[in-house]
Design an enzyme around this catalytic site. Structure first.
Site, mmCIF file in Angstrom:
data_model
loop_
_atom_site.group_PDB
_atom_site.id
_atom_site.type_symbol
_atom_site.label_atom_id
_atom_site.label_comp_id
_atom_site.label_asym_id
_atom_site.label_seq_id
_atom_site.Cartn_x
_atom_site.Cartn_y
_atom_site.Cartn_z
ATOM 1 N N TRP A 1 1.024 -1.367 -0.055
ATOM 2 C CA TRP A 1 0.136 -0.077 -0.015
ATOM 3 C C TRP A 1 0.931 1.054 -0.100
ATOM 4 C CZ3 TRP A 1 -3.770 0.855 4.744
ATOM 5 C CH2 TRP A 1 -5.536 1.440 3.961
ATOM 6 N N HIS B 1 12.778 -3.449 4.249
ATOM 7 C CA HIS B 1 12.364 -4.604 5.472
ATOM 8 C C HIS B 1 13.764 -4.481 6.948
ATOM 9 C CE1 HIS B 1 8.942 -5.573 4.146
ATOM 10 N NE2 HIS B 1 9.997 -6.722 3.361
ATOM 11 N N SER C 1 -1.189 -11.470 8.977
ATOM 12 C CA SER C 1 -0.681 -11.521 7.755
ATOM 13 C C SER C 1 0.269 -12.446 7.770
ATOM 14 C CB SER C 1 -0.528 -9.956 7.704
ATOM 15 O OG SER C 1 -0.840 -9.761 6.207
#
Ligand code: A3P
Length: 318
Positions: free
Chosen positions: A72, A130, A160
């Site tokens: 997103w 990350h 998730s």
């Protein structure tokens, strides 16, 4: 793809021998580097990123833990920055997965080359990562480049991640994954980019230290008011919307373009693949609180206790 190259003379192999290692619940190999667990196959690219990446003042770095809203955020940052290059109804996001338009440092840029030429990428360059705050290349911390971090309630993050790994694994693994075992590892911090509390606190403290440098976002807040956050992101990266754009509804158009409903229904995201993951696996439900359908109140209590003790005094809350 969990292994690093097997040359025994390789310095990396030597380093690997000295690091703590762990097999995570989906069978993936993790190694603890600079205090954070990463996939063993990413150790080489992470070290190359640290060694060779030279941030420019105009760069924008999107930092996340996997499953916090990376896809997103990539779509939003790309759409905001390129709004004067592509009409919104002609956006490359309509034909490409957000991960294909915003490269990740360790997964893409440094995956196959130790020192790739990234100079040719037009400014402002957008990269995702990350990597934890302390492990970032010095030039990211020291230059004027901007960092946007998005985090997510750890219960939804785990939920998730659990589904994502299940979705991308062979049947053989899927059968063996037990949610209780996976959850226990998560709570011990033994997961991709874990421990989650350390990853979040690294960026949270950096944001407290310099809020012009690090924007700290929460997935839940974006779900609550995306228009406000599109504006906020644009201002933070110094691409603010003009009054004229606001009047023309550009903020709402970008919000709609990048919405879960829109992106998840595009052909490319329903059927395409990145090299190891199905594009569709990046778009599961996109909801806040879906953990309630998969985790017990006792599990939630365990995470809440961890948050209470680890985040105590930091000002960060969920
Ligand atoms: P769920 O598994 O809870 O549905 P990441 O992009 O960091 O891998 O995170 C993936 C999570 O973000 C998934 O959560 C996914 O559905 C959700 N997501 C992906 N695109 C989104 C979007 N445009 N808006 C809201 N959530 C989105």
């Amino acid at each position: 793809f969990d292994q690093v190259d097997q040359d025994p003379k390789d310095e990396l192999q030597e380093l690997l021998q000295t690091l703590e290692q762990h097999t995570t619940w989906d069978g993936g190999q993790l190694v603890k580097y600079d205090g954070i667990w990463c996939a063993t196959r990413l150790l080489r690219p992470i070290i190359s990123t640290q060694k060779y990446f030279k941030a420019k003042d105009t760069d924008i770095i999107l930092s996340t833990m996997p499953k916090s809203g990376t896809t997103w955020l990539k779509a939003l940052a790309f759409a905001i920055i390129n709004r004067n290059i592509h009409e919104i109804d002609q956006s490359p996001l309509l034909n490409s997965n957000p991960h294909a338009v915003v490269p990740a440092l360790e997964f893409d840029a440094y995956r196959d080359q130790e020192n790739p030429d990234l100079e040719h990428i037009p400014s402002p360059r957008i990269f995702s990562t990350h990597i934890s705050y302390n492990t970032l290349p010095d030039s990211i911390r020291e230059s004027e480049c901007k960092i946007i971090y998005i985090c997510r309630n750890p219960l939804d993050l785990f939920n998730s991640l659990w589904h994502f790994l299940l979705d991308n694994k062979s049947e053989k693994y899927a059968e063996r994954i037990l949610i209780d075992k996976a959850f226990d590892m998560f709570c011990k911090g033994n997961h991709h980019s874990g421990p989650f509390w350390d990853h979040m606190l690294g960026y949270w403290n950096a944001h407290l230290n310099d809020s012009q440098k690090v924007l700290f976002l929460k997935y839940e807040d974006l779900k609550e008011d995306i228009t406000f956050h599109v504006k906020r992101i644009a201002e933070f990266i110094e691409f603010p919307f003009s009054l004229e754009e606001e009047k023309q509804g550009v903020i709402e158009k970008i919000s709609r373009l990048c919405s879960f409903e829109n992106l998840s229904n595009l052909e490319i995201n329903k059927t395409g693949n990145s090299d190891i993951f199905k594009n569709s696996s990046f778009f599961r439900k996109g909801e806040v609180g879906d953990w309630k359908n998969h985790l017990t109140p006792e599990m939630a209590e365990r995470v809440n206790k961890i948050l209470e003790s680890k985040l105590e005094g930091s000002g960060l809350m969920f």
